[in-house]
Design an enzyme around this catalytic site. Structure first.
Site, short mmCIF file in Angstrom:
data_model
loop_
_atom_site.label_atom_id
_atom_site.label_comp_id
_atom_site.label_asym_id
_atom_site.label_seq_id
_atom_site.Cartn_x
_atom_site.Cartn_y
_atom_site.Cartn_z
N THR A 66 0.83 -1.05 0.08
CA THR A 66 -0.07 0.09 -0.01
C THR A 66 0.89 1.28 0.06
OG1 THR A 66 -2.10 1.01 0.79
CG2 THR A 66 -0.26 0.04 2.45
N LYS A 70 3.52 1.29 -3.91
CA LYS A 70 2.84 0.46 -5.09
C LYS A 70 3.76 0.59 -6.41
CE LYS A 70 -2.01 0.60 -3.42
NZ LYS A 70 -3.56 0.93 -3.64
N ASN A 91 -0.22 -3.82 -5.98
CA ASN A 91 -0.82 -3.81 -4.54
C ASN A 91 -0.94 -5.42 -3.85
OD1 ASN A 91 -3.26 -5.22 -5.76
ND2 ASN A 91 -4.47 -4.25 -4.17
N ASP A 106 -6.59 -3.35 -7.38
CA ASP A 106 -7.26 -2.19 -7.02
C ASP A 106 -8.44 -1.94 -8.13
OD1 ASP A 106 -6.47 -1.65 -4.63
OD2 ASP A 106 -4.73 -0.28 -5.26
N GLY A 134 -1.81 7.06 -6.67
CA GLY A 134 -1.81 5.66 -6.87
C GLY A 134 -3.25 4.93 -7.09
N TYR A 227 -13.90 5.19 2.28
CA TYR A 227 -14.95 4.53 3.00
C TYR A 227 -15.02 5.03 4.57
CZ TYR A 227 -11.13 1.88 3.65
OH TYR A 227 -9.64 1.44 4.06
P1 NAP Z 1 -2.40 9.35 -3.18
O1 NAP Z 1 -1.42 8.57 -3.93
O2 NAP Z 1 -1.79 10.49 -2.35
O3 NAP Z 1 -3.04 10.20 -4.22
C1 NAP Z 1 -3.97 11.22 -4.12
C2 NAP Z 1 -4.01 12.26 -5.24
O4 NAP Z 1 -4.81 13.44 -4.91
C3 NAP Z 1 -2.45 13.08 -4.97
O5 NAP Z 1 -2.05 13.25 -6.31
C4 NAP Z 1 -2.92 14.57 -4.55
O6 NAP Z 1 -2.01 15.41 -4.88
C5 NAP Z 1 -4.28 14.71 -5.10
N1 NAP Z 1 -5.15 15.83 -4.31
C6 NAP Z 1 -5.12 16.02 -3.14
N2 NAP Z 1 -6.02 17.22 -2.83
C7 NAP Z 1 -6.42 17.44 -4.00
C8 NAP Z 1 -7.34 18.45 -4.50
N3 NAP Z 1 -7.75 19.08 -3.78
N4 NAP Z 1 -7.50 18.67 -5.77
C9 NAP Z 1 -7.12 17.51 -6.85
N5 NAP Z 1 -6.06 16.47 -6.46
C10 NAP Z 1 -5.80 16.48 -5.26
O7 NAP Z 1 -3.40 8.65 -2.29
P2 NAP Z 1 -4.05 7.21 -3.18
O8 NAP Z 1 -3.30 6.05 -2.49
O9 NAP Z 1 -4.32 7.45 -4.48
O10 NAP Z 1 -5.34 7.35 -2.54
C11 NAP Z 1 -6.32 8.41 -2.64
C12 NAP Z 1 -7.75 8.15 -1.85
O11 NAP Z 1 -8.22 6.93 -2.16
C13 NAP Z 1 -7.48 7.93 -0.38
O12 NAP Z 1 -8.46 8.76 0.38
C14 NAP Z 1 -7.72 6.59 -0.27
O13 NAP Z 1 -7.79 6.13 1.14
C15 NAP Z 1 -8.39 6.14 -1.08
N6 NAP Z 1 -8.22 4.72 -1.47
C16 NAP Z 1 -9.33 3.80 -1.40
C17 NAP Z 1 -9.21 2.50 -1.69
C18 NAP Z 1 -10.28 1.46 -1.76
O14 NAP Z 1 -10.26 0.16 -1.70
N7 NAP Z 1 -11.50 1.98 -1.45
C19 NAP Z 1 -7.80 1.83 -2.39
C20 NAP Z 1 -6.95 2.92 -2.52
C21 NAP Z 1 -7.22 4.13 -2.17
P3 NAP Z 1 -0.78 16.17 -4.09
O15 NAP Z 1 0.05 14.80 -4.12
O16 NAP Z 1 -0.23 17.20 -4.75
O17 NAP Z 1 -1.30 16.15 -2.72
#
Ligand code: NAP
Length: 281
Positions: A66, A70, A91, A106, A134, A227
């Site tokens: 995670t 990843k 993942n 994912d 990711g 979630y």
């Molecule tokens: P991540 O790698 O940190 O990616 C999040 C992205 O969103 C980053 O590029 C970030 O940019 C961008 N961001 C933050 N604020 C923003 C805004 N106001 N406008 C536009 N873009 C913005 O995180 P991730 O692993 O992809 O996870 C993202 C979300 O999905 C989390 O809440 C996580 O808990 C959820 N998730 C859920 C599952 C599931 O199975 N349900 C699986 C994976 C992830 P910066 O880097 O510039 O901040």
């Protein structure tokens, strides 16, 4: 009971304390009578290679990977599945013919939840994917491969969203991909059938709405990967305007179920997994 024969599975992340995966997997391993134990390890990026080699040396059956590992973990496996190559991230680690393989569940988890729980078929639709991290990589790649017609993308980090667009174009499909920012977010949402929040915005009560309230209508399906909380601000507002909505719990369950199958060659009962994570079991 843990014995000398117990198989080992784990999740590597940083941080990892919040992960629900150990609770879900340990319960479902027990439910299926499998002698295996699932642990969580907080691994700093500088130690990832050593940690993966440790899994090899200790004869682990598999692992989940995670945030933030990843993409980096792709360098430390022997083989990647086509799915992991298409998404550009891993993942799930599993052993096949003595080789350490990297997969990504994912994207499939997201699509199963969207279609099965949400009853939404993305084929030939216009979609707006917010966030280019990711999770977004998996969601956007799968939506493209499912035959959407047009995709809007946004992220605060413009090199990251440019890289995601480049990656999606490399999948060699005909969808039109447009990066939007600022004022254009509302317009992209208005044009879209499906809006997917892949940013962490909404996890905190005080987080803003990234799209204006008046944009949402009955024509929209809004999927938030978050979630916890169960219903983020975007889901509440969209629902009030008549849109269909879904949170990320189903995606979490289905990606976990697909990883479980890779390690055990057994299909877990996803209804039971929902009950476990909701604390009903
Ligand atoms: P991540 O790698 O940190 O990616 C999040 C992205 O969103 C980053 O590029 C970030 O940019 C961008 N961001 C933050 N604020 C923003 C805004 N106001 N406008 C536009 N873009 C913005 O995180 P991730 O692993 O992809 O996870 C993202 C979300 O999905 C989390 O809440 C996580 O808990 C959820 N998730 C859920 C599952 C599931 O199975 N349900 C699986 C994976 C992830 P910066 O880097 O510039 O901040």
């Amino acid at each position: 009971m843990i014995s000398a024969k117990t198989k080992l599975i784990c999740i590597l992340g940083h941080p990892v304390k919040h992960s629900k995966s150990p609770v879900i997997h340990n319960a479902i391993l027990e439910e299926n009578g499998i002698d295996a134990s699932y642990m969580a390890f907080d691994v700093e990026p500088k130690d990832l290679e050593k940690a993966v080699n440790g899994l090899r040396a200790l004869g682990f059956t598999g692992a989940n990977i995670t945030i933030p590992h990843k993409e980096a973990v792709m360098d430390y496996v022997d083989e990647l599945t086509d799915e992991a190559k298409n998404i550009g991230a891993v993942n799930t680690l599993f052993i096949k013919d003595g080789k350490l393989c990297g997969d990504n569940t994912d994207g499939r988890g997201f699509i199963i939840s969207l279609m099965k729980d949400g009853g939404f078929d993305p084929k030939e639709k216009t979609v707006f994917v917010m966030g280019a991290g990711g999770a977004s990589k998996a969601v956007a790649s799968k939506l493209i491969l499912e035959g959407i017609t047009k995709m809007y993308l946004c992220d605060l980090d413009s090199p990251k969203v440019e890289n995601l667009k480049k990656h999606l174009l490399s999948l060699d499909v005909s969808a039109d991909i447009e990066i939007v920012a600022g004022q254009n977010l509302d317009n992209a949402a208005r044009q879209s059938d499906l809006i997917v929040n892949c940013t962490p915005v909404g996890m905190k009560e005080e987080d803003p709405l990234l799209i204006s309230e008046e944009v949402f209508s009955e024509k929209h399906f809004v999927f938030d990967l978050i979630y916890n909380p169960e219903k983020t601000k975007i889901l509440k507002v969209a629902e009030k305007k008549g849109a269909k909505t879904l949170n990320g719990l189903g995606m979490l369950i289905y990606q976990g179920a697909l990883s479980f199958e890779k390690w055990t060659h057994q299909k877990p009962d996803t209804e039971k997994m929902f009950a476990i994570v909701k604390g009903e079991k």
